[in-house]
Design a protein around this motif. Structure first.
Motif, mmCIF file in Angstrom:
data_model
loop_
_atom_site.group_PDB
_atom_site.id
_atom_site.type_symbol
_atom_site.label_atom_id
_atom_site.label_comp_id
_atom_site.label_asym_id
_atom_site.label_seq_id
_atom_site.Cartn_x
_atom_site.Cartn_y
_atom_site.Cartn_z
ATOM 1 N N GLU A 46 50.876 35.493 52.276
ATOM 2 C CA GLU A 46 51.615 34.507 51.482
ATOM 3 C C GLU A 46 52.083 35.179 50.195
ATOM 4 O OE1 GLU A 46 50.053 30.674 49.090
ATOM 5 O OE2 GLU A 46 49.632 30.641 51.249
ATOM 6 N N GLY A 47 53.316 34.954 49.797
ATOM 7 C CA GLY A 47 53.850 35.574 48.585
ATOM 8 C C GLY A 47 54.487 36.910 48.896
ATOM 9 N N GLY A 53 48.901 35.939 42.649
ATOM 10 C CA GLY A 53 48.903 34.725 43.452
ATOM 11 C C GLY A 53 49.205 34.987 44.917
ATOM 12 N N SER A 54 49.711 36.168 45.232
ATOM 13 C CA SER A 54 49.999 36.517 46.620
ATOM 14 C C SER A 54 48.694 36.776 47.374
ATOM 15 C CB SER A 54 50.886 37.759 46.699
ATOM 16 O OG SER A 54 52.139 37.486 46.104
ATOM 17 N N LYS A 70 40.785 38.921 53.523
ATOM 18 C CA LYS A 70 41.949 38.253 52.963
ATOM 19 C C LYS A 70 41.673 38.155 51.463
ATOM 20 C CE LYS A 70 44.002 34.957 55.250
ATOM 21 N NZ LYS A 70 44.320 33.637 55.846
ATOM 22 N N GLU A 71 42.633 38.659 50.666
ATOM 23 C CA GLU A 71 42.458 38.715 49.224
ATOM 24 C C GLU A 71 43.640 38.064 48.527
ATOM 25 O OE1 GLU A 71 40.461 43.119 48.964
ATOM 26 O OE2 GLU A 71 42.596 42.959 48.604
ATOM 27 N N ILE A 72 43.361 37.501 47.367
ATOM 28 C CA ILE A 72 44.426 37.008 46.500
ATOM 29 C C ILE A 72 44.537 37.964 45.320
ATOM 30 C CG2 ILE A 72 42.899 35.444 45.213
ATOM 31 C CD1 ILE A 72 45.352 33.491 45.119
ATOM 32 N N ILE A 73 45.761 38.305 44.957
ATOM 33 C CA ILE A 73 45.978 39.136 43.769
ATOM 34 C C ILE A 73 45.794 38.226 42.563
ATOM 35 C CG2 ILE A 73 47.577 40.600 42.483
ATOM 36 C CD1 ILE A 73 49.030 41.134 45.161
ATOM 37 N N VAL A 83 44.701 46.292 38.831
ATOM 38 C CA VAL A 83 44.956 45.237 39.810
ATOM 39 C C VAL A 83 43.596 44.633 40.141
ATOM 40 C CG1 VAL A 83 45.911 44.642 42.063
ATOM 41 C CG2 VAL A 83 46.809 46.620 40.832
ATOM 42 N N LYS A 84 43.547 43.301 40.147
ATOM 43 C CA LYS A 84 42.297 42.608 40.477
ATOM 44 C C LYS A 84 42.531 41.720 41.690
ATOM 45 C CE LYS A 84 38.681 39.801 38.352
ATOM 46 N NZ LYS A 84 38.265 39.169 37.090
ATOM 47 N N PHE A 85 41.713 41.954 42.724
ATOM 48 C CA PHE A 85 41.778 41.190 43.968
ATOM 49 C C PHE A 85 40.519 40.344 44.100
ATOM 50 C CE2 PHE A 85 43.954 45.245 44.935
ATOM 51 C CZ PHE A 85 45.157 44.787 45.462
ATOM 52 N N LYS A 86 40.671 39.109 44.540
ATOM 53 C CA LYS A 86 39.520 38.268 44.848
ATOM 54 C C LYS A 86 39.480 38.077 46.361
ATOM 55 C CE LYS A 86 37.258 33.889 44.079
ATOM 56 N NZ LYS A 86 37.229 32.653 43.333
#
Length: 152
Positions: A46-47, A53-54, A70-73, A83-86
């Motif tokens: 997504e994004g 938010g992607s 699956k990570e969100i930026i 860069v931080k990914f959750k």
């Protein structure tokens, strides 16, 4: 409430820090071309790449096991080069209630530091710490450095 923590590892590389930041910040799908035995694919769910938010999907092998994440930026800072990914879904959440991974590129003169930071909350107090993940990130960093030093 489980055990929470933060682990960091910093790897000094001789290749360009801007290139490394751009690779994870805007072109993570290229990582699988550089280190195919570790990262098998990366695509946008997504994004779009490089946009907070992607949501990004990763296929990888960790400790001999094929895994997905699956990570969100959460954050992307061009000036500070991080860069931080959750992690929001995937195999890593079998051991951690929450997990974020930050990549911070630090100029050090003749070398560049690549700092990987794992912030986590364990599901079980006696469960593992994310040391295998940081070892994996260190190996990827060295593979990327070797690839770029060979190419230039």
């Amino acid at each position: 409430m489980g055990i929470t923590g933060k682990l960091e590892v910093e790897v000094d590389i001789k290749s360009c820090g801007d290139m490394f930041h751009e690779l994870f910040g805007k072109k993570p799908h290229h990582v699988s071309n550089i280190t195919p035995s570790k990262i098998h694919g990366c695509d946008v769910h997504e994004g779009e790449f490089g946009k907070p938010g992607s949501i990004i999907n990763w296929d990888y092998t960790l400790d001999g096991k094929k895994c997905v994440a699956k990570e969100i930026i959460e954050e992307l800072d061009e000036k500070k080069r991080y860069v931080k990914f959750k992690i929001i879904e995937g195999d890593l959440l079998n051991e951690f209630k929450s997990l974020t991974v930050t990549i911070h590129v630090i100029s050090k003169g003749a070398t560049t530091g690549v700092k990987w930071i794992a912030e986590f909350e364990k599901i079980a107090d006696d469960g593992p710490y994310p040391t295998k993940l940081l070892d994996f990130c260190t190996a990827i960093t060295k593979d990327i450095e070797a690839h770029h030093l060979k190419a230039y």
